[in-house]
Motif scaffolding. Structure first.
Motif, short mmCIF file in Angstrom:
data_model
loop_
_atom_site.label_atom_id
_atom_site.label_comp_id
_atom_site.label_asym_id
_atom_site.label_seq_id
_atom_site.Cartn_x
_atom_site.Cartn_y
_atom_site.Cartn_z
N LEU A 450 -62.27 -34.46 -7.94
CA LEU A 450 -61.97 -33.05 -7.71
C LEU A 450 -62.10 -32.79 -6.22
CD1 LEU A 450 -61.30 -30.29 -8.96
CD2 LEU A 450 -63.76 -29.85 -9.06
N VAL A 451 -61.00 -32.37 -5.60
CA VAL A 451 -60.97 -32.06 -4.17
C VAL A 451 -60.56 -30.60 -4.01
CG1 VAL A 451 -59.90 -32.61 -1.96
CG2 VAL A 451 -60.31 -34.43 -3.62
N GLY A 452 -61.21 -29.91 -3.10
CA GLY A 452 -60.86 -28.51 -2.88
C GLY A 452 -61.23 -28.04 -1.50
N GLY A 453 -60.71 -26.88 -1.13
CA GLY A 453 -61.02 -26.32 0.17
C GLY A 453 -60.74 -24.83 0.21
N VAL A 454 -61.45 -24.12 1.05
CA VAL A 454 -61.24 -22.68 1.22
C VAL A 454 -61.16 -22.36 2.70
CG1 VAL A 454 -62.38 -22.02 -0.95
CG2 VAL A 454 -63.74 -22.23 1.14
N ASP A 455 -60.31 -21.41 3.01
CA ASP A 455 -60.19 -20.90 4.37
C ASP A 455 -61.16 -19.72 4.49
OD1 ASP A 455 -59.48 -19.70 6.78
OD2 ASP A 455 -57.37 -20.24 6.56
N ALA A 456 -62.29 -19.96 5.15
CA ALA A 456 -63.33 -18.94 5.23
C ALA A 456 -62.97 -17.82 6.20
CB ALA A 456 -64.65 -19.58 5.66
N THR A 457 -61.93 -18.01 7.00
CA THR A 457 -61.54 -17.01 8.00
C THR A 457 -60.38 -16.15 7.54
OG1 THR A 457 -62.29 -18.48 9.77
CG2 THR A 457 -60.82 -16.67 10.39
N TYR A 458 -59.32 -16.77 7.05
CA TYR A 458 -58.09 -16.04 6.72
C TYR A 458 -57.86 -15.91 5.21
CZ TYR A 458 -57.21 -17.27 11.60
OH TYR A 458 -57.32 -17.43 12.97
N GLY A 459 -58.70 -16.55 4.41
CA GLY A 459 -58.54 -16.47 2.96
C GLY A 459 -57.62 -17.54 2.41
#
Length: 521
Positions: A450-459
């Protein structure tokens, strides 16, 4: 399809077949020839749209977006004092109904946002290939010096996704965007002299890279889908920028591809910590638009509306990694100080039909340079509790990475944009967090991940659940879902002011189901 396109597709098909035949012949020969090693793979990759891209007039949800056959062969010949290596790859794609829908837009056919006059060439021209990716010779000079001369790949850094110090090469993100887990498939090899000098008295080694500027124009910088294919930023599928007034200009004096580039890197071990310090002269990773309406530094413009250029930059880097017994994890960090990183700027440039704060014209005021600090912090840890809970055979592998880009001397009044054509203002700090969780079953033959990521600045962000299977020594099967969400997106033909679309908004309506079957030899 025109004659040129047909010829290109036929050449790629011949290259794929020829490479498979060559691999078979070399495998047979290597069984009898001492010092010759041959390996590689033959792979079929298929992706299916899980959403309906908004650019096309038809419903393309669940249509096959990619059906790619790839053959790769690696040949190594050890003559004693010198080891010669050659790595070749050929790909051929089926012209699926979805690609035909995108081609229809390129030809000027129906699209949600209206017609676009394309260049009349099949997308096969962009996707099919047959080439020697790498060719080099390895040899030693005495006991301490090892050299590799030729077209090759060199990876610097500690990251999986977003490059900090790994800026020697550009990446071809039109291959499978950033989703391809094998970076060597995306990285664009360069002709270099790569010298490693062991210095045991200081507990390390010195690496020297010299790129004499013998590469092709297309080998420089990151390549994105600007020709209207399946990985074009939404809503630009079907839009061929090169048929609409733009050109790559690798002769620009600020980023001439013939310039000599290279770097030095010291790798060492001290107090149980691995570390490195480096300097690199290279090209701006991402291209910037040099608009015809306001040429940067008065440079000549080749495209009617503007040029895509890669100005040179200086990168001062450092990495450090080590094991922390208190938390039973390996921590690593890297920092890259990039001098004169190039950005586009401007929301309202006032150039004729491009005037006004419209979403499609942001960034056309010109180019500005800023010093940038890219920082990555990474933790790798085995999770025994998770594996026991899920019945895995060994501790689950867990990795988390935090990427931050910090623009020095930042001023919001300068109106730096994230990307030309999108009105999202670039912020002083932009941070992305990614994570990986991997499990193993049946003696490592079944591996869910399971790989994932979030943009903490722009959403926005992405999540990629996958499972890989091993069948014997040769067969590999992998299935994954590439799922995206975003905090803003553009529509075709949208002329309203747009300030919300950032990285993962470019992937709006682009979630995929991807399966690859590989035969390794």
């Amino acid at each position: 399809m025109n004659k040129n396109s047909t010829k290109k597709n036929g050449s790629a098909a011949g290259g794929l077949t020829g490479l498979a035949v060559l691999a078979s012949a070399l495998l047979s020969a290597s069984a009898y020839a001492e010092g010759i090693k041959v390996d590689g793979y033959i792979r079929e990759g298929v992706s299916i749209n899980l959403q309906d891209p908004i650019e096309t007039a038809t419903n393309d949800q669940y249509k096959v977006s990619m059906a790619r056959s790839t053959a790769r062969i690696n040949l190594e010949a050890d003559t004693g004092p010198v080891v010669f290596s050659v790595k070749a790859r050929a790909s051929r794609e089926i012209r699926t109904s979805y690609l035909k829908d995108l081609e229809a837009i390129r030809f000027g056919g129906p699209t949600v946002g209206g017609a676009n006059a394309g260049d009349g060439n099949s997308l096969g021209k962009a996707y099919n290939e047959a080439e020697l990716r790498e060719w080099y010779a390895d040899f030693s000079l005495g006991e301490r010096i090892k050299a590799r001369i030729g077209k090759q790949q060199v990876a610097w850094g500690e990251t999986d996704f977003f490059a900090g110090n790994d800026l020697i090469h550009g990446f071809d993100y039109s291959w499978r965007s950033f989703l391809e887990s094998a970076n060597e498939e995306l990285r664009k090899p360069l002709i270099m002299a790569n010298i490693n000098i062991a210095v045991p008295e200081a507990g390390g080694s010195l690496q020297v890279l010299v790129r004499p500027g013998l590469d092709r124009r297309k080998d420089i910088g990151n390549t994105y889908d600007l020709f209207g294919g399946r990985w074009a930023n939404q809503p630009n599928k079907g839009l061929d920028f090169f048929a609409n007034g733009f050109k790559y200009n690798l002769d620009n004096p600020e980023g001439n591809y013939k310039k000599t580039t290279g770097g030095v890197r010291w790798n060492g071990l001290s107090g149980g910590l691995n570390y490195s310090v480096s300097y690199l002269k290279t090209f701006n990773p991402d291209p910037v638009i040099n608009p015809a309406f306001a040429p940067w530094k008065g440079a000549a413009i080749q495209g009617g509306l503007g040029d895509l250029i890669y100005p040179t930059v200086d990168v001062f880097g450092a990495t450090i990694s080590g094991y922390a017994p208190v938390v039973d994890a390996v921590f690593s960090t890297e920092m890259a100080y990039i001098k004169h990183y190039a950005f586009n700027y401007g929301y309202d440039n006032g150039y004729g039909f491009l005037s006004g704060s419209t979403s499609g014209t942001a960034g056309f005021s010109g180019i500005t340079q800023k010093n940038v600090i890219r920082t990555t912090v990474r933790m790798d840890k085995n999770l025994a509790g998770v594996s026991q809970l899920l019945g895995a055979e060994k501790p689950a592998f867990f990795s988390v990475q935090v990427f931050d880009t910090w623009i020095q001397n930042y001023k919001s009044s300068e109106q730096i944009v994230n990307l030309v054509g999108f009105g999202q203002a670039r912020k002083e700090h932009s941070t992305i967090v990614t994570g990986i969780l991997g499990l193993s079953y049946n003696n490592g033959k079944i591996k869910p991940e399971l790989v994932g990521g979030v943009d903490a600045t722009y959403g926005g962000g992405f999540i990629v659940p996958s499972v890989s299977f091993e069948f014997g020594n040769n067969w590999r099967l992998k299935t994954e879902m590439d799922l995206f969400w975003n905090n803003g997106s553009r529509n075709p033909g949208n002329s309203a002011t747009e300030r919300d679309t950032a990285l993962f908004g470019y992937f709006n309506k682009n979630s995929q189901l991807y399966t690859s079957l590989t035969y390794q030899f």
